[in-house]
Every structure is written in C-alpha cells, then in structure tokens.
Design a protein around this motif. Structure first.
Motif, PDB file in Angstrom:
ATOM      1  N   GLU A   1      14.351   5.574   0.014  1.00  0.00           N
ATOM      2  CA  GLU A   1      14.527   6.985   0.339  1.00  0.00           C
ATOM      3  C   GLU A   1      13.360   7.813  -0.175  1.00  0.00           C
ATOM      4  OE1 GLU A   1      16.860   8.860   2.100  1.00  0.00           O
ATOM      5  OE2 GLU A   1      17.249   6.866   2.886  1.00  0.00           O
ATOM      6  N   ASP A   2      12.843   7.477  -1.356  1.00  0.00           N
ATOM      7  CA  ASP A   2      11.684   8.201  -1.885  1.00  0.00           C
ATOM      8  C   ASP A   2      10.460   7.986  -1.007  1.00  0.00           C
ATOM      9  OD1 ASP A   2      13.145   9.237  -3.915  1.00  0.00           O
ATOM     10  OD2 ASP A   2      12.345   7.938  -5.499  1.00  0.00           O
ATOM     11  N   CYS A   3      10.269   6.759  -0.538  1.00  0.00           N
ATOM     12  CA  CYS A   3       9.133   6.492   0.357  1.00  0.00           C
ATOM     13  C   CYS A   3       9.280   7.249   1.676  1.00  0.00           C
ATOM     14  CB  CYS A   3       9.021   4.984   0.615  1.00  0.00           C
ATOM     15  SG  CYS A   3       8.611   4.000  -0.838  1.00  0.00           S
TER      16      CYS A   3
ATOM     17  N   ILE B   1       6.833  10.264   3.186  1.00  0.00           N
ATOM     18  CA  ILE B   1       6.200  10.227   4.514  1.00  0.00           C
ATOM     19  C   ILE B   1       6.523  11.498   5.298  1.00  0.00           C
ATOM     20  CG2 ILE B   1       6.167   9.005   6.721  1.00  0.00           C
ATOM     21  CD1 ILE B   1       6.678   6.422   5.138  1.00  0.00           C
ATOM     22  N   ILE B   2       7.796  11.906   5.269  1.00  0.00           N
ATOM     23  CA  ILE B   2       8.205  13.091   6.025  1.00  0.00           C
ATOM     24  C   ILE B   2       7.563  14.350   5.456  1.00  0.00           C
ATOM     25  CG2 ILE B   2      10.187  14.511   6.659  1.00  0.00           C
ATOM     26  CD1 ILE B   2      11.858  11.977   6.737  1.00  0.00           C
ATOM     27  N   GLN B   3       7.539  14.465   4.119  1.00  0.00           N
ATOM     28  CA  GLN B   3       6.960  15.663   3.507  1.00  0.00           C
ATOM     29  C   GLN B   3       5.452  15.745   3.749  1.00  0.00           C
ATOM     30  OE1 GLN B   3       8.235  16.385  -0.484  1.00  0.00           O
ATOM     31  NE2 GLN B   3       6.518  17.686  -0.979  1.00  0.00           N
ATOM     32  N   LYS B   4       4.770  14.594   3.728  1.00  0.00           N
ATOM     33  CA  LYS B   4       3.330  14.609   3.982  1.00  0.00           C
ATOM     34  C   LYS B   4       3.033  14.973   5.425  1.00  0.00           C
ATOM     35  CE  LYS B   4      -0.853  11.917   3.135  1.00  0.00           C
ATOM     36  NZ  LYS B   4      -1.404  10.624   2.647  1.00  0.00           N
ATOM     37  N   ALA B   5       3.900  14.552   6.359  1.00  0.00           N
ATOM     38  CA  ALA B   5       3.686  14.900   7.762  1.00  0.00           C
ATOM     39  C   ALA B   5       3.934  16.380   8.022  1.00  0.00           C
ATOM     40  CB  ALA B   5       4.593  14.050   8.653  1.00  0.00           C
ATOM     41  N   LYS B   6       4.856  16.987   7.273  1.00  0.00           N
ATOM     42  CA  LYS B   6       5.190  18.389   7.504  1.00  0.00           C
ATOM     43  C   LYS B   6       4.276  19.338   6.734  1.00  0.00           C
ATOM     44  CE  LYS B   6      10.080  17.780   8.630  1.00  0.00           C
ATOM     45  NZ  LYS B   6      11.474  18.133   8.256  1.00  0.00           N
ATOM     46  N   THR B   7       4.067  19.060   5.455  1.00  0.00           N
ATOM     47  CA  THR B   7       3.331  19.998   4.602  1.00  0.00           C
ATOM     48  C   THR B   7       1.963  19.479   4.171  1.00  0.00           C
ATOM     49  OG1 THR B   7       4.355  19.114   2.578  1.00  0.00           O
ATOM     50  CG2 THR B   7       5.521  20.891   3.739  1.00  0.00           C
ATOM     51  N   GLY B   8       1.698  18.186   4.354  1.00  0.00           N
ATOM     52  CA  GLY B   8       0.434  17.625   3.901  1.00  0.00           C
ATOM     53  C   GLY B   8       0.422  17.231   2.444  1.00  0.00           C
ATOM     54  N   LYS B   9       1.545  17.443   1.722  1.00  0.00           N
ATOM     55  CA  LYS B   9       1.646  17.087   0.313  1.00  0.00           C
ATOM     56  C   LYS B   9       2.569  15.887   0.162  1.00  0.00           C
ATOM     57  CE  LYS B   9       1.005  21.867  -1.238  1.00  0.00           C
ATOM     58  NZ  LYS B   9       1.600  22.985  -2.026  1.00  0.00           N
ATOM     59  N   THR B  10       2.231  15.026  -0.785  1.00  0.00           N
ATOM     60  CA  THR B  10       3.013  13.818  -1.020  1.00  0.00           C
ATOM     61  C   THR B  10       4.130  14.106  -2.005  1.00  0.00           C
ATOM     62  OG1 THR B  10       1.032  12.494  -0.659  1.00  0.00           O
ATOM     63  CG2 THR B  10       2.899  11.392  -1.673  1.00  0.00           C
ATOM     64  N   TYR B  11       5.321  13.586  -1.719  1.00  0.00           N
ATOM     65  CA  TYR B  11       6.463  13.764  -2.623  1.00  0.00           C
ATOM     66  C   TYR B  11       6.285  12.880  -3.851  1.00  0.00           C
ATOM     67  CZ  TYR B  11      11.139  13.103  -4.530  1.00  0.00           C
ATOM     68  OH  TYR B  11      12.217  13.007  -5.365  1.00  0.00           O
ATOM     69  N   SER B  12       6.619  13.419  -5.006  1.00  0.00           N
ATOM     70  CA  SER B  12       6.553  12.667  -6.264  1.00  0.00           C
ATOM     71  C   SER B  12       7.760  13.050  -7.110  1.00  0.00           C
ATOM     72  CB  SER B  12       5.265  12.963  -7.028  1.00  0.00           C
ATOM     73  OG  SER B  12       5.256  12.294  -8.276  1.00  0.00           O
TER      74      SER B  12
END
Length: 341
Positions: free
Chosen positions: A43-45, A49-60
C-alpha cells in the motif's frame, strides 16, 4: 494405444482445496508470501506511485507528523554540540542586506488592515469583532503515536528476528524457534509495535505477532492481561490504518486457541469504546464495485466482523458485555428480545 486409454492411465489430479472457512484467503495460502504485513508495504508503494503521478512528490512514511522521529544514527542522536548551527530567517536576511540580525528581526512590512492610518481618533463606526465558530471536538482526529518498546528493543538488538528479503516479498527470519520463546516477555513487545507506521518496525511487529499467535496455542492465554495496554494504545492513535491492522490482529487473537475469547471478555471496557467512533465508517458507492475490498480496510465492516467473532468465542457473558459498551441498532433489538423487552 488410443487417446481414451492414455486418459485412463493418468493419475487423477486432486482439486485445489479452498481456504479454511473463517480465515482470510490471503493468509491461508501457504506458498504465497502475501500477508497482512506485506499488504501494508504494498500500500505504501502504491500510495507513493499515485502521489508522485499527481503532485510530483514521493510519499514517505517518515514525513508523518504523528510518528516519532527516527534516530540520527544507528547509535542514537548526536550531542547538541556536534550538530551544525541552525540558520534562522533573520540571519539569512541580514547576510543579504548587510544589516544586523536584530535589525532584520525588527524590520516588518505593514499589511493592509494592520495600520491605524495615522489617526488617533476616528468617527467611523467600530468594526465588529468576528465571533469564532464553535470548536470541533476532534474525537476521530489522528493523535501523536508514542515511541513503542518494540522499536527500542529492535534497535538494541534484543529481538531474535531480522528481515529476510525474497523475490515475492519480505518475511521474518527467526533466529530461534518460536515455540521456545518466552511469550510473557516477547509477545507484549511485539503487540506494542503494531502501532508503528514506519518500516522495518511495522512489518516485523505485525508479522511477528501473526507468527507467534499461529504457533502459540494455549501459551497465549496467560499473556492476555499484558496485551491490553498495547492494544488500547494502538486504538487510541485514532489512525484508520493502525486501527484496521489492530482489528485484524484481534480477530486472529480470539481464534488462535480455545478460551482466548473468554479470557478477553473482562477487558472489553478498554477495547470496545473506540469501536463506537468508527462503526459508521463504511463506503457507500451504490451499485458500484469496490475493487479494494480484498484489502479489508473498511473499518465499519472490520468492526462488525470483530464483534461477531467476540460473541462467538467469548462464551455466555460476551454478548451482554458487548451491548453495554457498544451501541448499535441490531444490538439494541437483540438485547430487548433477550431481556424480555
């Protein structure tokens, strides 16, 4: 030899067995490494992926403000005198303009509506002070997660576990046999780590709990009083992800051995009140299909399944204790019939 004769000489193939009733299908497949702990990592991965596609930032997960901050090194935090000095905004502005830091702090631009206009008195009507709205109770808001004992023990190297990376996912490598472990010492530590949201602590704690409950049997019953505080602390975090995995662990706990559900009945007062806050957290999508229902992240359905297991395994006193601490229309109807109402 004809084709019909060849078919008769072949050994009949056994039909694949279905998972045992009452158990999650993903947990029942022995050859598959897909478990509840691995599901959180996937789920974190997916979220990254979804957050980077929408905002350009990687979730951590380490940027979560409710989680404890990680240590600065494997040996702990550095002493304050060894840390680099923090440059403030005033000192940075003073270096650019050539002013002293004190003068840079005093420099402030007056915005519209902040000044008095140079007048000492005015005949204009006084502005009405806006009345602030009533504050929200915030009963279901996320809370700060305290540092768990599991994190301290793992960082210190006192737990006989480590992460084993495989092609199909991660598993736990136990350095000792689970049956030989002291459950009074280790099981409460693993339960204390189920509120973690950062790996490897989260994965090791959750998967370790499932492994110990799978092989614990009757050894779990004497340890139940020590598990109540970690369970209550995890539920009080008010984090939907932590509550969901705690509910799954509670379902595994009451079904891991006989009489565990009955031993848990005296502690319903510490566990069930949180259920009332999230019992209505259901997804209303009409006639559409919820493709993520296999992940079992719906808190309303998880709470209902958990209470049903509590009633089935808790003995004669389970239902009346659930009705006293958990409010629902179905429970009210059943209690009125049982009590002659």
């Amino acid at each position: 030899m004809g084709f019909d004769q060849m078919e008769t000489n072949q050994a009949p193939q056994e039909a694949p067995q279905a998972p045992a009733p009452g158990k999650d299908a993903t947990m029942a497949i022995a050859g598959n490494k897909y478990t509840a702990a691995n599901d959180l990592m996937f789920e974190d991965c997916l979220r990254s992926i979804i957050q980077k596609a929408k905002t350009g930032k990687t979730y951590s997960s380490y940027k979560n403000q409710f989680c404890p901050k990680p240590k600065q090194s494997p040996f702990g935090d550095f002493p304050p005198e060894y840390l680099p000095p923090k440059s403030s905004i005033a000192s940075t502005e003073a270096e650019k303009t050539g002013m002293s830091p004190e003068a840079a702090k005093m420099k402030k631009t007056v915005k519209k509506g902040e000044g008095i206009g140079g007048k000492t008195a005015s005949l204009l009507p006084k502005k009405e002070i806006p009345i602030p709205p009533a504050p929200k109770a915030g009963a279901a808001l996320k809370r700060k997660i305290p540092v768990s004992e599991f994190r301290k023990f793992y960082d210190r190297g006192d737990l006989p576990i480590c992460v084993k990376h495989t092609g199909s996912g991660c598993t736990i490598y136990w350095k000792a046999k689970i049956a030989d472990l002291d459950y009074h010492h280790y099981l409460p530590k693993f339960f204390d780590g189920i509120r973690e949201k950062q790996d490897p602590y989260r994965f090791l704690a959750i998967q370790g709990v499932f492994d110990m409950l799978e092989q614990g049997g009757a050894k779990v019953i004497p340890v139940i009083p020590q598990l109540i505080i970690p369970i209550k602390t995890a539920l009080n975090a008010r984090d939907p992800e932590v509550i969901a995995i705690t509910l799954k662990i509670l379902q595994k706990l009451v079904t891991c051995a006989n009489y565990v559900g009955e031993a848990l009945v005296p502690y319903y007062r510490q566990i069930l009140p949180i259920f009332n806050l999230y019992k209505m957290n259901n997804v209303n999508i009409g006639d559409k299909i919820d493709y993520g229902q296999r992940k079992k992240l719906n808190l309303g359905e998880l709470i209902q399944e958990t209470l049903e297991l509590f009633e089935q395994t808790g003995g004669d006193d389970a239902f009346i204790n659930i009705c006293l601490l958990y409010t629902s229309d179905a429970a009210d109807e059943r209690s009125s019939v049982d009590l002659g109402g």
